[in-house]
Design a protein around this motif. Structure first.
Motif, PDB file in Angstrom:
ATOM      1  N   LEU A  20      -2.951  -2.061 -14.283  1.00  0.00           N
ATOM      2  CA  LEU A  20      -2.357  -2.537 -13.041  1.00  0.00           C
ATOM      3  C   LEU A  20      -1.095  -1.766 -12.717  1.00  0.00           C
ATOM      4  N   LEU A  21      -0.245  -1.556 -13.728  1.00  0.00           N
ATOM      5  CA  LEU A  21       0.995  -0.808 -13.540  1.00  0.00           C
ATOM      6  C   LEU A  21       0.704   0.615 -13.059  1.00  0.00           C
ATOM      7  N   GLU A  22      -0.249   1.269 -13.709  1.00  0.00           N
ATOM      8  CA  GLU A  22      -0.600   2.638 -13.321  1.00  0.00           C
ATOM      9  C   GLU A  22      -1.106   2.707 -11.888  1.00  0.00           C
ATOM     10  N   LYS A  23      -1.900   1.737 -11.482  1.00  0.00           N
ATOM     11  CA  LYS A  23      -2.429   1.711 -10.120  1.00  0.00           C
ATOM     12  C   LYS A  23      -1.316   1.508  -9.095  1.00  0.00           C
ATOM     13  N   LEU A  24      -0.371   0.631  -9.414  1.00  0.00           N
ATOM     14  CA  LEU A  24       0.733   0.374  -8.487  1.00  0.00           C
ATOM     15  C   LEU A  24       1.616   1.607  -8.334  1.00  0.00           C
ATOM     16  N   VAL A  25       1.783   2.347  -9.423  1.00  0.00           N
ATOM     17  CA  VAL A  25       2.537   3.604  -9.347  1.00  0.00           C
ATOM     18  C   VAL A  25       1.766   4.621  -8.514  1.00  0.00           C
ATOM     19  N   GLU A  26       0.485   4.723  -8.792  1.00  0.00           N
ATOM     20  CA  GLU A  26      -0.371   5.675  -8.072  1.00  0.00           C
ATOM     21  C   GLU A  26      -0.387   5.399  -6.572  1.00  0.00           C
ATOM     22  N   GLU A  27      -0.351   4.123  -6.215  1.00  0.00           N
ATOM     23  CA  GLU A  27      -0.391   3.740  -4.801  1.00  0.00           C
ATOM     24  C   GLU A  27       1.004   3.674  -4.183  1.00  0.00           C
ATOM     25  N   ALA A  28       2.011   4.106  -4.925  1.00  0.00           N
ATOM     26  CA  ALA A  28       3.401   4.152  -4.435  1.00  0.00           C
ATOM     27  C   ALA A  28       3.914   2.771  -4.036  1.00  0.00           C
ATOM     28  N   VAL A  29       3.501   1.759  -4.791  1.00  0.00           N
ATOM     29  CA  VAL A  29       4.037   0.414  -4.587  1.00  0.00           C
ATOM     30  C   VAL A  29       5.299   0.248  -5.438  1.00  0.00           C
ATOM     31  N   ILE A  30       5.254   0.809  -6.658  1.00  0.00           N
ATOM     32  CA  ILE A  30       6.424   0.810  -7.540  1.00  0.00           C
ATOM     33  C   ILE A  30       6.575   2.211  -8.128  1.00  0.00           C
ATOM     34  N   LYS A  31       7.734   2.451  -8.776  1.00  0.00           N
ATOM     35  CA  LYS A  31       7.921   3.705  -9.502  1.00  0.00           C
ATOM     36  C   LYS A  31       8.679   3.411 -10.793  1.00  0.00           C
ATOM     37  N   ILE A  32       8.526   4.333 -11.753  1.00  0.00           N
ATOM     38  CA  ILE A  32       9.194   4.171 -13.042  1.00  0.00           C
ATOM     39  C   ILE A  32      10.251   5.263 -13.172  1.00  0.00           C
ATOM     40  N   ASP A  33      11.486   4.849 -13.414  1.00  0.00           N
ATOM     41  CA  ASP A  33      12.570   5.824 -13.569  1.00  0.00           C
ATOM     42  C   ASP A  33      12.338   6.665 -14.827  1.00  0.00           C
ATOM     43  N   ASP A  34      12.372   8.000 -14.681  1.00  0.00           N
ATOM     44  CA  ASP A  34      12.059   8.899 -15.796  1.00  0.00           C
ATOM     45  C   ASP A  34      13.041   8.761 -16.946  1.00  0.00           C
ATOM     46  N   GLU A  35      14.304   8.520 -16.632  1.00  0.00           N
ATOM     47  CA  GLU A  35      15.323   8.463 -17.691  1.00  0.00           C
ATOM     48  C   GLU A  35      15.376   7.092 -18.363  1.00  0.00           C
ATOM     49  N   SER A  36      15.466   6.061 -17.548  1.00  0.00           N
ATOM     50  CA  SER A  36      15.633   4.713 -18.118  1.00  0.00           C
ATOM     51  C   SER A  36      14.317   4.009 -18.405  1.00  0.00           C
ATOM     52  N   GLY A  37      13.245   4.471 -17.746  1.00  0.00           N
ATOM     53  CA  GLY A  37      11.945   3.801 -17.891  1.00  0.00           C
ATOM     54  C   GLY A  37      11.874   2.492 -17.149  1.00  0.00           C
ATOM     55  N   MET A  38      12.882   2.216 -16.313  1.00  0.00           N
ATOM     56  CA  MET A  38      12.904   0.956 -15.573  1.00  0.00           C
ATOM     57  C   MET A  38      11.905   0.996 -14.397  1.00  0.00           C
ATOM     58  N   VAL A  39      11.338  -0.157 -14.120  1.00  0.00           N
ATOM     59  CA  VAL A  39      10.393  -0.283 -12.998  1.00  0.00           C
ATOM     60  C   VAL A  39      11.176  -0.617 -11.738  1.00  0.00           C
ATOM     61  N   GLN A  40      10.921   0.133 -10.674  1.00  0.00           N
ATOM     62  CA  GLN A  40      11.577  -0.112  -9.393  1.00  0.00           C
ATOM     63  C   GLN A  40      10.523  -0.310  -8.306  1.00  0.00           C
ATOM     64  N   LEU A  41      10.805  -1.211  -7.381  1.00  0.00           N
ATOM     65  CA  LEU A  41       9.883  -1.490  -6.287  1.00  0.00           C
ATOM     66  C   LEU A  41      10.188  -0.571  -5.119  1.00  0.00           C
ATOM     67  N   ILE A  42       9.238   0.271  -4.787  1.00  0.00           N
ATOM     68  CA  ILE A  42       9.411   1.175  -3.650  1.00  0.00           C
ATOM     69  C   ILE A  42       9.462   0.386  -2.352  1.00  0.00           C
ATOM     70  N   LEU A  43       8.709  -0.695  -2.274  1.00  0.00           N
ATOM     71  CA  LEU A  43       8.698  -1.497  -1.059  1.00  0.00           C
ATOM     72  C   LEU A  43      10.077  -2.053  -0.749  1.00  0.00           C
ATOM     73  N   GLU A  44      10.814  -2.460  -1.817  1.00  0.00           N
ATOM     74  CA  GLU A  44      12.154  -2.990  -1.605  1.00  0.00           C
ATOM     75  C   GLU A  44      13.097  -1.908  -1.116  1.00  0.00           C
ATOM     76  N   GLU A  45      12.958  -0.705  -1.677  1.00  0.00           N
ATOM     77  CA  GLU A  45      13.795   0.405  -1.250  1.00  0.00           C
ATOM     78  C   GLU A  45      13.554   0.738   0.218  1.00  0.00           C
ATOM     79  N   GLN A  46      12.261   0.666   0.622  1.00  0.00           N
ATOM     80  CA  GLN A  46      11.922   0.951   2.017  1.00  0.00           C
ATOM     81  C   GLN A  46      12.539  -0.082   2.942  1.00  0.00           C
ATOM     82  N   LYS A  47      12.558  -1.349   2.506  1.00  0.00           N
ATOM     83  CA  LYS A  47      13.155  -2.397   3.331  1.00  0.00           C
ATOM     84  C   LYS A  47      14.650  -2.171   3.504  1.00  0.00           C
ATOM     85  N   GLU A  48      15.314  -1.774   2.382  1.00  0.00           N
ATOM     86  CA  GLU A  48      16.760  -1.575   2.427  1.00  0.00           C
ATOM     87  C   GLU A  48      17.140  -0.404   3.317  1.00  0.00           C
ATOM     88  N   SER A  49      16.281   0.646   3.294  1.00  0.00           N
ATOM     89  CA  SER A  49      16.579   1.822   4.116  1.00  0.00           C
ATOM     90  C   SER A  49      16.232   1.576   5.585  1.00  0.00           C
TER      91      SER A  49
END
Length: 526
Positions: free
Chosen positions: A497-526
């Motif tokens: 599920l995680l891999e699919k959400l990343v693939e579909e650009a719903v969430i992303k994983i920070d390369d350094e920290s490994g933290m999960v971030q919601l792309i949808l939330e970032e889009q709302k803020e911008s």
């Protein structure tokens, strides 16, 4: 500059139109070309609207129909059309005309039959017992002669005279194997012509239909006569319904079904007459119930219904409506388990046939059908499985959600979590659009819809997760164990599920920290 065609007199154009195809084809070809042609097309002298309904220009009610408000309204609207129309657009004009004509014919029969029954009974009472016995005997002989001799104008007249002038009553055995009865006669003399290209002349069909009406008036119980089917026989009703809904003679299935519309109209006329007569018989509730189930078994798929044309499709719909009128007008006992099971089978068949129009009609008009859906509350998951087992079933389910009858079957919360478990995304979209506050509901462990999908649903879920996030599910919300969305999708069982959400650009994983971030939330803020 006018064409040569347009300079022709109205009468000549009418002759041309009469040889240009059926009514529907003529309207599609010429309607909307100009105002003059429009006026000719709806002119009573051309009688295209009557031809469409298969009403003869010499019919007794021809002028009454054309002078009716409904005919005048359709004529007016057609005369204002300023562009060519296709078959579907034309059907919209014809639909109200068909409904009016069937209902008017049915209503007019009521007073006519009541008066005729009273008159025949009064006439019969005027004769001595021996005269009544003699009249009944003569009627029986005249009827039995129909089995061996051709029907003539004189034989029809003899039967009508015996019924209407001497009050004669025909008695026949209901047994399909016993002897010649009304079911056998109707099949042999009328229904057999339904698919015959070289069928009997319209005058013959009209005379035979009139004769059968007289016989039914003499004894309404004749409608219970059974014809041979190999399984105990079926009543007159079954054969009439079969002809109207299956569009063919019961005892013969032609390779290419041709419908003799003159015969079909006669069968419809006889059926409407018989329904009004049945209202004077006993146990109309049982008759109406049996008739509804018989008809529902016979109904064609929506594709075939449209192929047969708006006239036949509307006739079939309105006959069912008329029988439902009779059914709901009586005090009816609840359906037992056998009837519920029978309806479940019919409902499944209607869904497969894409007859959502019929299912919704039944739900809207019959309390027992509403109760059937209400019983799904006892086993909601089984009920939803039943209705969402096919594409058409899902369409019906979504319509029922929108029209709100499912509120009587399930609580919205109960429905929400069953749909989440079944991953019925389109039904979820419909439900949440209608009731957005359901996003705040939670299960017994404090899981809102988003957490429920992540923690309690298996399989491919990324589309539902994306949908829930987009419509406002709070990814920060925690359940009773303190878990939020990010915690849930980081679980090992949710790796795909995680891999699919990343693939579909719903969430992303920070390369350094490994933290999960919601792309949808970032889009709302911008």
């Amino acid at each position: 500059m006018s064409s040569t065609f347009e300079t022709l007199p109205d009468e000549v154009l009418m002759l041309i139109f009469n040889y240009s195809g059926d009514s529907s084809m003529i309207f599609q070809t010429f309607l909307g070309l100009n105002q003059r042609l429009n006026n000719i097309l709806v002119d009573k002298r051309l009688h295209l609207l009557a031809n469409f309904l298969h009403i003869g220009a010499r019919a007794a009610n021809f002028d009454d129909n054309y002078n009716s408000v409904e005919f005048q309204d359709v004529s007016r609207r057609l005369s204002f059309v300023n562009t060519t129309v296709n078959e579907q657009e034309l059907d919209q004009y014809f639909y109200s005309l068909i409904v009016f004509y069937i209902r008017q014919q049915y209503t007019q029969l009521e007073d006519q039959i009541q008066s005729t029954l009273e008159k025949c009974q009064s006439v019969r009472q005027q004769f001595a017992t021996n005269e009544i016995v003699d009249a009944d005997r003569q009627l029986k002989k005249s009827f039995n002669d129909l089995l061996d001799y051709p029907v003539t104008r004189n034989s029809v007249k003899t039967i009508e005279t015996l019924v209407f002038s001497r009050g004669a009553r025909l008695e026949c055995s209901d047994d399909e194997l016993n002897q010649y009865n009304l079911a056998t006669a109707i099949n042999k003399l009328l229904l057999i012509h339904l698919n015959n290209v070289h069928a009997a002349r319209p005058l013959f069909i009209y005379s035979v239909t009139r004769m059968f009406k007289a016989l039914i008036i003499s004894n309404i119980r004749l409608l219970n006569n059974r014809g041979y089917t190999g399984n105990g026989g079926c009543k007159v009703w079954y054969f009439l319904f079969y002809s109207v809904y299956q569009l063919q003679y019961f005892y013969y299935t032609p390779p290419d079904v041709f419908i003799n519309m003159k015969c079909y109209r006669a069968v419809l006329d006889l059926l409407l007459f018989a329904i009004q007569c049945q209202k004077h018989a006993f146990n109309i509730q049982r008759w109406a119930e049996e008739s509804i189930f018989d008809i529902l078994d016979m109904i064609y798929s929506i594709e075939l219904a449209y192929k047969n044309g708006i006239l036949i499709k509307t006739i079939q719909y309105e006959i069912l409506n008329i029988i439902i009128d009779n059914y709901v007008s009586t005090v009816t006992a609840p359906w037992d388990e056998n009837l519920n099971e029978k309806f479940r089978s019919i409902l499944s068949s209607l869904i497969k046939k894409n007859r959502l129009d019929i299912v919704l009609l039944l739900h809207r008009r019959i309390e027992h059908v509403q109760h059937f859906f209400n019983q799904l509350r006892n086993n909601p998951r089984k009920g939803i499985n039943f209705m969402t087992g096919s594409r058409i079933g899902r369409e019906l389910f979504n319509i029922l959600i929108e029209k709100k009858p499912l509120e009587t079957c399930f609580t919205d919360k109960e429905l929400l979590f069953i749909l989440l478990q079944k991953k019925e995304r389109k039904s979820l979209q419909k439900l949440l659009q209608l009731s957005p506050l359901l996003l705040d509901q939670s299960d017994e462990n404090g899981n809102d819809p988003l957490l429920y999908v992540c923690l309690k649903v298996r399989g491919c879920r990324h589309r539902i997760v994306e949908f829930l996030l987009k419509i406002g599910c709070n990814p920060q919300r925690q359940n009773f164990n303190g878990e939020n969305f990010v915690d849930a999708i980081k679980l090992s069982r949710n790796r795909t599920l995680l891999e699919k959400l990343v693939e579909e650009a719903v969430i992303k994983i920070d390369d350094e920290s490994g933290m999960v971030q919601l792309i949808l939330e970032e889009q709302k803020e911008s």
